[in-house]
Write a protein that holds these residues in place. Structure first.
Motif, short mmCIF file in Angstrom:
data_model
loop_
_atom_site.label_atom_id
_atom_site.label_comp_id
_atom_site.label_asym_id
_atom_site.label_seq_id
_atom_site.Cartn_x
_atom_site.Cartn_y
_atom_site.Cartn_z
N ARG A 51 37.36 37.66 35.57
CA ARG A 51 38.29 36.95 36.45
C ARG A 51 39.49 36.44 35.68
O ARG A 51 40.63 36.56 36.13
N ALA A 52 39.24 35.88 34.51
CA ALA A 52 40.33 35.32 33.73
C ALA A 52 41.31 36.38 33.26
O ALA A 52 42.52 36.17 33.24
N SER A 53 40.79 37.53 32.85
CA SER A 53 41.66 38.60 32.36
C SER A 53 42.09 39.57 33.45
O SER A 53 42.80 40.53 33.18
N ARG A 54 41.67 39.32 34.71
CA ARG A 54 42.01 40.18 35.86
C ARG A 54 41.58 41.63 35.62
O ARG A 54 42.32 42.58 35.86
N THR A 55 40.40 41.76 35.06
CA THR A 55 39.83 43.08 34.79
C THR A 55 38.72 43.35 35.79
O THR A 55 37.97 42.44 36.16
N ARG A 56 38.64 44.60 36.25
CA ARG A 56 37.60 44.94 37.22
C ARG A 56 36.23 44.86 36.56
O ARG A 56 36.00 45.40 35.49
N CYS A 57 35.31 44.15 37.22
CA CYS A 57 33.97 43.91 36.68
C CYS A 57 32.98 44.80 37.42
O CYS A 57 33.13 45.06 38.62
N ASP A 58 31.94 45.29 36.69
CA ASP A 58 30.95 46.14 37.33
C ASP A 58 29.77 45.35 37.87
O ASP A 58 28.83 45.92 38.43
N GLY A 59 29.78 44.00 37.71
CA GLY A 59 28.75 43.17 38.30
C GLY A 59 27.44 43.15 37.56
O GLY A 59 26.48 42.52 38.01
#
Length: 718
Positions: A51-59
């Motif tokens: 969230r902080a780096s605005r990177t897509r997370c795979d969960g």
């Protein structure tokens, strides 16, 4: 999914073309299916680092990004996941078929929502939807989505509609950080740096001071600053959460624009989030698990022990709810401006403290004795403070013989706590005297009681003030450790003198000035000026009034004084108002003190108040040499003092100084060029001393207002 072309009908080309045309028209009447942007849909909850780096997370736990970058991967539940169900007005079918990205491209830009002339600290919030100003703190994030569709501007009149309550993303500073911390130890260290000197609810430090290291990242910076905060670390202790609410109001050291509207709103939002979590934690600590399933069993069972690590090693866990309520009581007063909630939180703390018998502790002393004593006497202090600032009768008996718990102790000042509690008792008694005086004046009865009570309080305040001026006597046995809370003990002495001086002003204020109102707004027990008390229409008097007040930067409505050898009396133009002069009362001669004596007492007390506030130290946290210093241009000299529960004393002091300042200016009848060639007189020196005192008060309120928005109303009157 691939759609097959329909087979041509066997009725000829013309009919076939018509059928295809009708089929396409019918298809266009239905909403088109927009191909998703990602082959794999986004996850419902992303980790905090992504969230902080605005990177897509795979969960995943941990996610691939954190594994690759060797970062700590943690998750918090999100209220923003999933599609939003919006109620849209009926629109043409061709508009429905328009892709979502095209619609966003044609939408009008968001308005900043702030008028530069009004400022963020306006008393009246003119914005029109939830999320504006303090109102946004009372609505959770999902309610914002519920209201969003009610204010979508139409295409016809979108040019002159402003709906966005917060600054647009382009106007939000990219580094509008909030002072948050990543561990309980860091929060406890910050408590001693920023809070303990002015509000010592915990025992002295156990560990040596450490560098102050607030987190440098709190999440996305492009969202509205009033949206639901993303907490990188959520403490479990309600006391830790309540302290975090105060710390969040202090500007972050790397915030380049700490006074910008977006920064102020973001700090306000985070602080209130911490306060709400603290209240939830308090409720949880007081809850019995059997209450919801077997109330009969809960009524007869003892309260279970709290199973968590203490926030402070020398303060038991069961005290944390009491201490958290004390911090929240001051938060409600200084930040939210809510006197009702201030008294309510203090009352909650009192109920829990009495239930724990903190008021009846003995002389035994163990590792938790100091924490229990401080918890009780600070609860007692806050209950009395709520009555002082709201000018309401006490909910308890101030000198109740059941309150036998010994006072806590400062190693550097063994009598410091007793001086503070006595000062609080004198001030609350002086506040009750003001209540009784107003009742007696309105009914013209029982004035002999007022005369006698005035003498008693004057003697009591003078004796307590003399005691507070004595140097502390430190026993030789503890002299080696006296430096642990030396600064805190000095602050407590200064606060005690402020309170005793304010009590003297309350006792003598009516006799000296007839309680003539000068402040536009209501402050403590001071009467507010209104339309019922107009200023004089005499041009010469009006010009002198404006000259005397504007030179000190005050927004006041002040009746001009007529020079008199015996009484401070307003001009004849004020006789039609609701405020009567002393000469209009038949009991004037019964007062035990002359108006001159009372005015001198108020003057001395007000100057001492200004000097004591100025002497309170500013926070001086340790700085890490490797810490970035981008925003350190405002530190440490401009860090705000905290916990100004006694800020009402500022208004008492400024009232007395303004009254005497203006009378001296009017009596001198000074022309604009007076004093250029004339030697200074004692009256000139008096005027200059009062001016300096007012400047110290203005500087003090300005410093407090850096963190506490509710006190900014006082700055407008100072």
């Amino acid at each position: 999914m691939v759609l097959e072309e329909p087979h041509p009908p066997p009725y000829g080309n013309a009919l076939g073309v018509a059928a295809v045309t009708q089929s396409k028209a019918a298809a266009s009447a239905r909403p088109t299916v927009v191909r998703k942007k990602f082959a794999k849909p986004p996850v419902k909850v992303a980790c905090l680092a992504c969230r902080a780096s605005r990177t897509r997370c795979d969960g995943q736990d941990p996610c691939t990004n954190c594994l690759g970058k060797k970062k700590h991967c943690s998750y918090l539940p999100s209220k923003r996941g999933g599609p939003r169900k919006k109620k849209r007005p009926s629109i043409p079918a061709d508009a429905v078929a328009q892709p979502a990205d095209v619609q966003n491209a044609t939408a009008p830009p968001a308005s900043s929502g702030f008028d530069e002339s009004s400022g963020i600290f306006g008393q009246i919030d003119v914005l029109s939807i939830p999320g504006a100003g303090l109102r946004s703190l009372d609505f959770p994030s999902d309610v914002h989505a519920m209201f969003a569709d009610l204010f979508v501007p139409n295409a016809d009149n979108s040019a002159h509609v402003q709906m966005e309550p917060t600054p647009s993303p382009s106007n939000i500073p990219s580094r509008s950080l909030v002072r948050t911390y990543g561990s309980d130890d860091a929060i406890l260290n910050a408590y001693y740096d920023f809070i303990h000197h002015y509000f010592p609810i915990l025992p002295p430090r156990v560990d040596p001071p450490a560098p102050d290291q607030p987190l440098d990242c709190i999440g996305s910076f492009t969202e509205s600053p009033s949206e639901e905060p993303i907490l990188a670390y959520r403490p479990q202790s309600p006391l830790c959460l309540a302290i975090s609410a105060i710390l969040a109001l202090i500007p972050h050291p790397n915030d380049l624009e700490p006074s910008a509207p977006a920064s102020v709103i973001r700090r306000r939002t985070y602080a209130h989030k911490f306060a709400q979590l603290a209240n939830t934690g308090i409720e949880s600590d007081c809850e019995l698990h059997a209450s919801s399933t077997d109330p009969a069993e809960a009524l007869s069972s003892e309260r279970p022990l709290l199973d968590r690590e203490p926030f402070h090693s020398q303060a038991p866990v069961e005290l944390e709810s009491v201490l958290a309520l004390l911090v929240l009581s001051i938060y409600e007063y200084t930040q939210r401006g809510n006197l009702l909630k201030m008294r309510y939180r203090a009352g909650q703390a009192l109920a829990i403290a009495l239930d724990m018998s903190l008021h009846a502790l003995g002389d035994e002393y163990d590792e938790f004795a100091e924490a229990r004593r401080r918890a009780w006497w600070m609860t007692y202090y806050c209950v009395l403070q709520g009555s002082i600032v709201s000018t309401t009768p006490l909910a308890i008996i101030a000198n109740d013989p059941q309150f036998v718990t010994p006072y806590p102790r400062f190693a550097a000042d063994p009598d410091g706590w007793s001086v503070l509690i006595q000062a609080q008792q004198v001030l609350v008694s002086a506040t009750q005297f003001v209540i009784d005086l107003n009742k007696c004046i309105s009914t013209r009865t029982n004035m002999p009681y007022i005369y006698e009570r005035m003498q008693q309080l004057d003697a009591w305040a003078s004796s307590a003030l003399a005691r507070s001026n004595l140097l502390p006597i430190v026993p030789q046995s503890v002299a080696c450790g006296a430096g642990i809370e030396f600064t805190t003990a000095q602050c407590i002495r200064a606060i005690s003198r402020i309170k005793l001086s304010s009590a003297q002003i309350k006792v003598h204020r009516f006799r000296a000035f007839s309680d003539i109102p000068i402040f536009i707004k209501k402050h403590c027990d001071l009467t507010a000026a209104s339309a019922a008390n107009p200023v004089s229409n005499d041009p010469s008097k009006t010009s002198r009034s404006q000259d005397g007040i504007n030179n000190i930067g005050c927004s006041c409505s002040l009746e001009p004084f007529q020079p008199s050898s015996s009484e401070y009396t307003p001009s004849a133009s004020s006789t039609s108002s609701d405020f009567h002069t002393m000469s209009q009362f038949s009991f004037t001669s019964g007062f035990p003190y002359s108006s001159q004596h009372s005015a001198k007492m108020c003057l001395r007390a007000s100057l001492l108040i200004s000097r004591m506030f100025h002497s309170l130290p500013l926070p001086q946290p340790l700085l890490d040499n490797s810490q970035t210093q981008q925003g350190m241009h405002m530190l440490p000299n401009h860090l705000p003092r905290t916990m100004p529960s006694f800020a009402c004393c500022l208004m008492q002091g400024s009232y007395a100084m303004l009254m005497i300042f203006y009378k001296a200016r009017v009596e001198k009848q000074m022309p604009p060029d007076y004093g250029t060639n004339n030697p200074p007189t004692p009256q000139d020196r008096l005027i200059e001393e009062i001016r300096q005192g007012l400047e110290r008060i203005i500087a003090t309120v300005t410093n407090y207002a850096i963190a506490f928005e509710a006190l900014d109303g006082m700055r407008g009157e100072s």
